[in-house]
Structures are given as C-alpha cells and as structure tokens.
Design an enzyme around this catalytic site. Structure first.
Site, PDB file in Angstrom:
ATOM      1  N   LYS A 299      -4.922  79.171  59.723  1.00 40.44           N
ATOM      2  CA  LYS A 299      -5.959  79.419  58.769  1.00 40.44           C
ATOM      3  C   LYS A 299      -5.876  80.772  58.190  1.00 40.44           C
ATOM      4  CE  LYS A 299      -9.182  78.259  56.025  1.00 40.44           C
ATOM      5  NZ  LYS A 299      -8.621  77.259  55.159  1.00 40.44           N
TER       6      LYS A 299
ATOM      7  N   ASN B 292      -6.115  90.067  68.620  1.00 43.40           N
ATOM      8  CA  ASN B 292      -5.756  89.553  67.498  1.00 43.40           C
ATOM      9  C   ASN B 292      -5.041  90.558  66.781  1.00 43.40           C
ATOM     10  OD1 ASN B 292      -5.239  88.066  65.400  1.00 43.40           O
ATOM     11  ND2 ASN B 292      -7.141  88.475  64.629  1.00 43.40           N
ATOM     12  N   GLY B 293      -3.789  90.547  66.335  1.00 45.36           N
ATOM     13  CA  GLY B 293      -2.902  91.389  65.473  1.00 45.36           C
ATOM     14  C   GLY B 293      -1.576  91.666  65.944  1.00 45.36           C
TER      15      GLY B 293
ATOM     16  N   GLU C 234      -0.329  72.988  43.892  1.00 45.60           N
ATOM     17  CA  GLU C 234      -1.366  72.942  44.974  1.00 45.60           C
ATOM     18  C   GLU C 234      -1.371  71.339  45.432  1.00 45.60           C
ATOM     19  OE1 GLU C 234      -2.657  74.699  47.098  1.00 45.60           O
ATOM     20  OE2 GLU C 234      -4.199  73.499  47.793  1.00 45.60           O
TER      21      GLU C 234
ATOM     22  N   LYS D 178       0.028  70.495  49.761  1.00 40.05           N
ATOM     23  CA  LYS D 178      -1.034  69.828  50.259  1.00 40.05           C
ATOM     24  C   LYS D 178      -0.626  68.794  51.141  1.00 40.05           C
ATOM     25  CE  LYS D 178      -4.502  71.779  50.514  1.00 40.05           C
ATOM     26  NZ  LYS D 178      -4.058  73.087  50.247  1.00 40.05           N
TER      27      LYS D 178
ATOM     28  N   GLU E 235       2.101  70.378  53.846  1.00 39.11           N
ATOM     29  CA  GLU E 235       1.199  71.320  54.988  1.00 39.11           C
ATOM     30  C   GLU E 235       0.491  70.251  55.935  1.00 39.11           C
ATOM     31  OE1 GLU E 235      -1.285  74.438  54.092  1.00 39.11           O
ATOM     32  OE2 GLU E 235      -2.200  73.266  52.309  1.00 39.11           O
TER      33      GLU E 235
ATOM     34  N   TRP F 116      -2.239  82.374  68.419  1.00 43.88           N
ATOM     35  CA  TRP F 116      -1.338  81.650  67.556  1.00 43.88           C
ATOM     36  C   TRP F 116       0.087  82.652  67.724  1.00 43.88           C
ATOM     37  CZ3 TRP F 116       0.526  83.583  62.201  1.00 43.88           C
ATOM     38  CH2 TRP F 116       1.485  82.550  61.749  1.00 43.88           C
TER      39      TRP F 116
ATOM     40  N   HIS G 196      16.857  69.176  33.920  1.00 46.91           N
ATOM     41  CA  HIS G 196      17.750  70.319  34.316  1.00 46.91           C
ATOM     42  C   HIS G 196      18.184  70.578  35.582  1.00 46.91           C
ATOM     43  CE1 HIS G 196      16.899  71.604  30.217  1.00 46.91           C
ATOM     44  NE2 HIS G 196      15.645  71.484  30.382  1.00 46.91           N
TER      45      HIS G 196
ATOM     46  N   CYS H 128      -4.939  85.068  65.824  1.00 45.22           N
ATOM     47  CA  CYS H 128      -5.606  84.532  67.092  1.00 45.22           C
ATOM     48  C   CYS H 128      -7.020  84.788  66.884  1.00 45.22           C
ATOM     49  CB  CYS H 128      -5.146  85.558  68.241  1.00 45.22           C
ATOM     50  SG  CYS H 128      -3.456  85.391  68.112  1.00 45.22           S
TER      51      CYS H 128
ATOM     52  N   ARG I 194      -7.903  79.368  64.215  1.00 48.52           N
ATOM     53  CA  ARG I 194      -7.126  80.649  63.984  1.00 48.52           C
ATOM     54  C   ARG I 194      -6.053  80.475  64.765  1.00 48.52           C
ATOM     55  NH1 ARG I 194     -10.240  84.482  61.857  1.00 48.52           N
ATOM     56  NH2 ARG I 194      -8.634  86.178  62.687  1.00 48.52           N
TER      57      ARG I 194
HETATM   58  C1  AGP Z   1      -3.704  77.018  52.141  1.00 49.83           C
HETATM   59  O1  AGP Z   1      -3.834  75.322  52.224  1.00 49.83           O
HETATM   60  C2  AGP Z   1      -2.720  77.111  53.179  1.00 49.83           C
HETATM   61  N1  AGP Z   1      -3.211  77.231  54.394  1.00 49.83           N
HETATM   62  C3  AGP Z   1      -2.141  78.899  52.660  1.00 49.83           C
HETATM   63  O2  AGP Z   1      -1.133  78.506  51.704  1.00 49.83           O
HETATM   64  C4  AGP Z   1      -3.336  79.802  52.315  1.00 49.83           C
HETATM   65  O3  AGP Z   1      -3.735  79.480  51.032  1.00 49.83           O
HETATM   66  C5  AGP Z   1      -2.768  81.134  52.443  1.00 49.83           C
HETATM   67  O4  AGP Z   1      -1.979  81.570  53.591  1.00 49.83           O
HETATM   68  C6  AGP Z   1      -3.246  82.092  51.817  1.00 49.83           C
HETATM   69  O5  AGP Z   1      -4.534  82.506  52.711  1.00 49.83           O
HETATM   70  P1  AGP Z   1      -5.711  83.439  52.054  1.00 49.83           P
HETATM   71  O6  AGP Z   1      -6.286  82.688  50.822  1.00 49.83           O
HETATM   72  O7  AGP Z   1      -6.750  83.444  53.257  1.00 49.83           O
HETATM   73  O8  AGP Z   1      -5.140  84.693  51.644  1.00 49.83           O
END
Ligand code: AGP
Length: 613
Positions: free
Chosen positions: A608, A101-102, A485, A489, A492, A75, A508, A2, A27
C-alpha cells in the site's frame, strides 16, 4: 513496507497482535510473526506467507500465553520471504526481540563489526543486525533504554521499531525514524502500531510519533524522549473515524467498498472548504503576494498520485495561467530540478510515507521552493514535513490499489486551482462560480456513475474482455491523463499488460501493436476533441481492435456511429470531468480482476505504501 504492532497490558497479547496484524496486512503480506513474553521467556512464532499461516501455527493465538508482545507482517526487502527472514528477529542470546518497518542502510557495515565481535546471525535481514546491536550495548550497559538509545544512534536509514528485552518483562520500547509509528493509550494497557486501524478497536487516543522519538512504556506509564534522549511531551490526538471504515462493511473487497465510498469521500473533502460559494482553504498560508511571485508549479508524486499531477497540469494551467510540470518523485530528486522561491512544489501522497516522494519533498525544500502536500494520512511524514498540507478526508484506504484517495486528491487540485486563480484574477467570476456550482454536486454525479445499472453494464464489458492479453487506453487532453490511471488499475489488480497513450500518438508507432482482439478503451469526453478521438478509434478498429468507449451523455448518439460498446458518464464542467470518467475505469478494472480470480486488495508484489526506494 511492513506492519508492526505491540501490546502491553492485562489481556492475552497474542490474539490482540493477530487482530492488529490482520488490519496491517495491506502493508505487506510475505510473512508474519509475533513474540510474546511467556513464562518469563521471549517466545517467537513466525511463518512465511499470509497471516493465516501464522494464526494456524499458534491456534489463533491460544498456543502462546502472555500479556506483552510484538507482531509484524512483512513486505520483503532484505532477504526473500521465508520463516527465517520473518520478524520478530532475536539477538543471538534470545534476550532481545525486535520488529522493524523500514530499511537500515548501513546494516552490512554494522553486521561486519558485530561478526568481528563474535556475534552470529541466521537471517539475511537488516533487522537481525538491530537486535544484535541492541544486545551488544545491553551486555555492556545492563540498561534496556540506554542500550536501545546507543544502538539506534548507530543506525542509518528508516525504522519503526518495537523492542522487548527478556530482563524487562513489564517494559516495551518503540523508536521511530522515517517509517510511520503511532502510540496508543489504553486503560491499564498500551499499544504501538504502524497505522491506526490496527489498534482502533482498543483505543482512539493516539500519539503520532515524530522522527527520532523513542517511547519507553509499561502498561500504566509511557515516557517519551526525543532524538537526543531528552524527555519530551507529546500531543495526544483522538481518532474520529469509526472502525467500520477499516472493515469491509459487507463488500467482498476493500477496493469495491472504497469505490462506493467515493461520493462520501469527495463530499467530505470538498464541503468543508466551500462556504457561500467561495473556496476557503484555512489549511494553508499561501498569500496573494506569494502567489503573485510564482513562476512555475511542480507536482511531484509517484504512481496514481503522479497521474493526479498529470491532470493537475491541465487544470492549473487552464485556471491559473502558470506553467505546471508534473514529475515523478523518483526522477525529480535526481534531476537537479530548476526551482527556487518562485516555485511552488505540490507533493501528492495518499500514505504520506512514500520514500521517493518524501525524499523529493526534502530536495524541494533544500532548493528553496515552498511545498504544499496533499495527503490522506494524518500525521504522516510528508504531512509533517511540508510547509503546508491539505488533507483529503477520504478515511483510511485499505486496498492497495487507490480509488477514493485518487478522486479526493483530484478534488484538492480543483480547490487549489480556484484558490490561486481567484487570488491572481486569472479566472472570471462567472467561470469561478460555474466550477464551484459543479463541485457542489460532484459527489452526486459520481454516485450516478455507481448505480446498479451502470455497474451491471461495466460487469458485462468485463465479461467480454477479461481474457485479453493487451489493452490500450487512449484519449486526448484530460482524457489522456485519466487513461494513465485507468491503465494502471488494469495492470496492478488484473495483471493485464496495458498502456495509456495520447490518442493522437498511436499512429506514430504503437499502432503497429494493434491486432485482432487487442482491447482499446477510448475515453472521449472533451467536446472539441471528440471527433478527432473518434478518428483514432476508426484507425484501431480497422486493424482488428475491440473498442469500448467512455464519454458523456451529450455524445451518446454520436459515439454509437463509431463505437458499439459505450459507457456514459454524466456531464460536468470540463475541468472536473475526469472525476467522473475515472469511475467506470476503476470499476472495469475491479470486475476484470474479479473474473480473473486475482487477489484484488493485495495484488502480487505490491504494497500500500512503498517506503523503500
Ligand atoms: C496506486 O493504485 C498504487 N498502489 C501506487 O501507484 C500508489 O499510487 C503510489 O505508490 C503512490 O503512493 P502514495 O500516494 O501513498 O504516495
């Protein structure tokens, strides 16, 4: 995860809180709320959904007057997104207000004890327990700071707290443990926030609070205490990046802005660390004697940062001839990893706050390994906890889907590889110089992947394929790692089911999923494996797949014999090629998501930084 923000000064608090929350929505954005001291009372306004709902509820902040307040964007962790579960949370009497937050791990036990003492609750959250616990102690001690200290002493878990007490209209208290929190010094006003962008327009003078810190402050004074409630002096730092870095700058989304910032971010990360043709890492203290003792390197991270680790395996093993194991942080910490003083653990995290990665770092340290963090957020928990840290000077990355942090993390891997290889003499001076020469122009070559012509071609392919149901990304060697990666992308931000597979592996099993209309993105930049990847492309095309290829300009003619749709990237040293290959994969995912009307900067269910396990 959050976002929290607090203001205490002479100006109306509500608009400042809403402005700060708008910079923290990345966040978490399930709900939002503020609490302001107004006419001697703590007035709360909160709403489920985006910040705009809250802003509309209080007429942009005009409906609540007062110069002291706290705010929160959520969040959801404990309790579904709802008005009642939104922060700020009040204690039963309404005298204490808290934003958090936490995660409070022992909140149920504390809640049961408080219920036995007669307290009542209205939400499912752990934060409401904190508010009532503070009030419980306050009712006995009649001192705000001492009540907070005693309540916090009962808490287990992670928390960044902003707290108000109705009997102390000129005071705010903030406490930090494991979740990020900064304190901002203004002129006749002071601030707290989860992250710098929330307060950058008001102050550049900040303190990055450490675990256990508590700050008791008014608009003119701030007293800092450590976990033992002893007064402590804190270092005031000056934020040196401009506020535009935290704004969209004319782009429709932060993500496309941050993609176009990649050349600058790469230059900013590399150039201070390459002098007279040599890699210079002043940031770290890895001596030649220590490096000669290393028998294994772990690279520990989550998500995209983990995929940098997968690339790091190829890059570090090729240059340093040391076994490298990329491992997910969430697996590492429970796998009883085999490591010790002869193990270097490279910890990668954009936010520096990812719970699994932080815990893995502590596990590595506990087992005697040396830890080297690659982090983008200065003063973050992982940056502070690691033995060494190398920052990726990418500037703030606001979009939930990482782009420039990914490519700058990769640049730091190149630097570490050259640094270690140079110390161990596992690379020839000629090869070393060749790689450094390419690093010096890498930003320019990335920029060539972002020309209007390249973007136009990517948009064309996005228009062809944005409605596919399934996608496969295939490649070999470093291309198979970059496919991870590229596939993430698309998942997500465009919500398309996508998988990344080593091209040689499809036959396979997974090839049974290939059918008419399945999209296959074939990445083929590794020269000696190009033909083999083309064979794999023929296999999937024979089963009806639509294929578009990504390769270097060298293979422009060759690939067209097999793949009609192609994206070409400039050539660089083979070990650096992933830095270029990833650009069209990022932009492809962006334009597909755009066509699908997705919320690109704030994808559903994501945040994030995942500061919960
Ligand atoms: C990346 O596009 C994602 N949002 C997610 O996989 C991110 O890389 C992962 O949560 C790790 O975050 P960090 O690099 O802040 O530790």
């Amino acid at each position: 995860m959050c976002g929290i923000v607090g203001y205490l000064g002479n100006r109306q608090a509500a608009p400042i809180l809403l402005d700060g929350l708008a910079k923290l929505e990345y966040r978490g954005y399930d709900s939002a709320g503020i609490c302001v001291f107004s006419d001697g009372k703590l007035k709360v306004a909160k709403a489920k959904g985006r910040l705009a709902n809250l802003s509309g509820l209080i007429d942009g902040g005009r409906a609540i007057s007062g110069t002291v307040g706290i705010g929160h964007t959520r969040w959801a962790t404990h309790g579904a997104p709802s008005d009642v579960n939104s922060h700020p949370h009040m204690a039963e009497s309404g005298k204490i207000a808290v934003v958090h937050n936490g995660i409070i791990e022992n909140y149920l036990k504390l809640k049961e004890e408080l219920v036995r003492k007669g307290k009542t609750f209205c939400s499912e959250t752990d934060t409401e327990v904190v508010a009532n616990l503070i009030e419980y102690y306050y009712d006995r001690e009649k001192d705000f700071a001492e009540a907070v200290r005693d309540a916090v002493g009962q808490l287990e878990g992670s928390y960044a707290l902003g707290i108000l007490c109705q009997d102390y209209p000129d005071t705010m208290i903030a406490v930090k443990k494991e979740s990020p929190l900064i304190f901002g010094f203004g002129e006749g006003e002071n601030f707290i926030a989860s992250d710098v962008p929330a307060i950058l327009r008001y102050t550049r003078r900040v303190v990055y609070l450490d675990d256990g810190d508590m700050v008791v402050f008014t608009k003119d004074e701030a007293k800092f205490y450590d976990a033992f409630f002893d007064p402590v002096e804190k270092k005031i730092e000056t934020v040196d990046w401009d506020i535009s870095a935290a704004e969209k700058g004319g782009y429709p989304h932060f993500m496309i802005k941050e993609i176009h910032e990649e050349p600058k971010a790469i230059r900013g990360t590399l150039s201070p660390r390459i002098r007279d043709g040599r890699v210079v890492l002043d940031d770290i203290e890895l001596s030649k004697e220590y490096l000669e003792k290393i028998r294994r390197i772990y690279i520990v991270a989550c998500g995209s940062s983990y995929y940098v680790g997968c690339l790091g395996k190829y890059i570090l093993e090729k240059t340093c001839r040391i076994p490298v194991e990329p491992i997910l942080a969430s697996e590492f910490r429970y796998s009883e990893p085999v490591l010790g003083e002869d193990t270097l653990c490279i910890i990668i995290s954009q936010s520096g706050e990812t719970a699994d990665t932080k815990a893995a770092l502590e596990e590595a340290k506990k087992r005697g390994a040396r830890t080297l963090a690659i982090v983008n957020v200065v003063g973050s928990a992982i940056a502070k906890a690691a033995d060494d840290v190398i920052y990726t000077w990418a500037g703030p990355e606001i979009a939930v889907a990482t782009t420039k942090a990914f490519t700058t993390q990769l640049c730091v891997i190149y630097l570490i590889a050259l640094y270690i290889a140079d110390n161990l003499n596992t690379i020839s001076p000629k090869e070393y110089a060749a790689i450094v020469d390419e690093l010096m122009v890498l930003d320019q070559k990335v920029a060539l992947c972002l020309t209007a012509e390249k973007i136009e071609k990517i948009r064309y392919y996005a228009e062809q394929y944005f409605s596919v149901r399934d996608a496969f990304f295939i490649g070999r060697n470093v291309d198979s790692a970059i496919c991870l990666e590229g596939s993430l992308k698309l998942k997500e931000i465009a919500y398309i089911h996508s998988e990344a597979y080593a091209a040689g592996e499809l036959k396979h099993g997974p090839i049974s999923l290939i059918e008419e209309g399945t999209l296959v993105v074939a990445v083929a930049t590794v020269d000696q494996l190009f033909d083999k990847t083309m064979s794999n492309v023929k296999e999937v095309r024979a089963r009806g797949a639509d294929v578009f290829g990504v390769t270097t300009e060298k293979h422009a003619e060759e690939i067209k014999k097999t793949v009609p749709s192609v994206i070409l990237v400039p050539e660089t040293h083979p070990l650096l090629q992933p830095s270029l290959t990833i650009i069209p994969l990022q932009t492809f995912a962006y334009y597909v998501a755009l066509l699908r009307g997705c919320d690109i900067d704030k994808p559903k269910n994501l945040a994030k930084s995942v500061t919960v396990e």
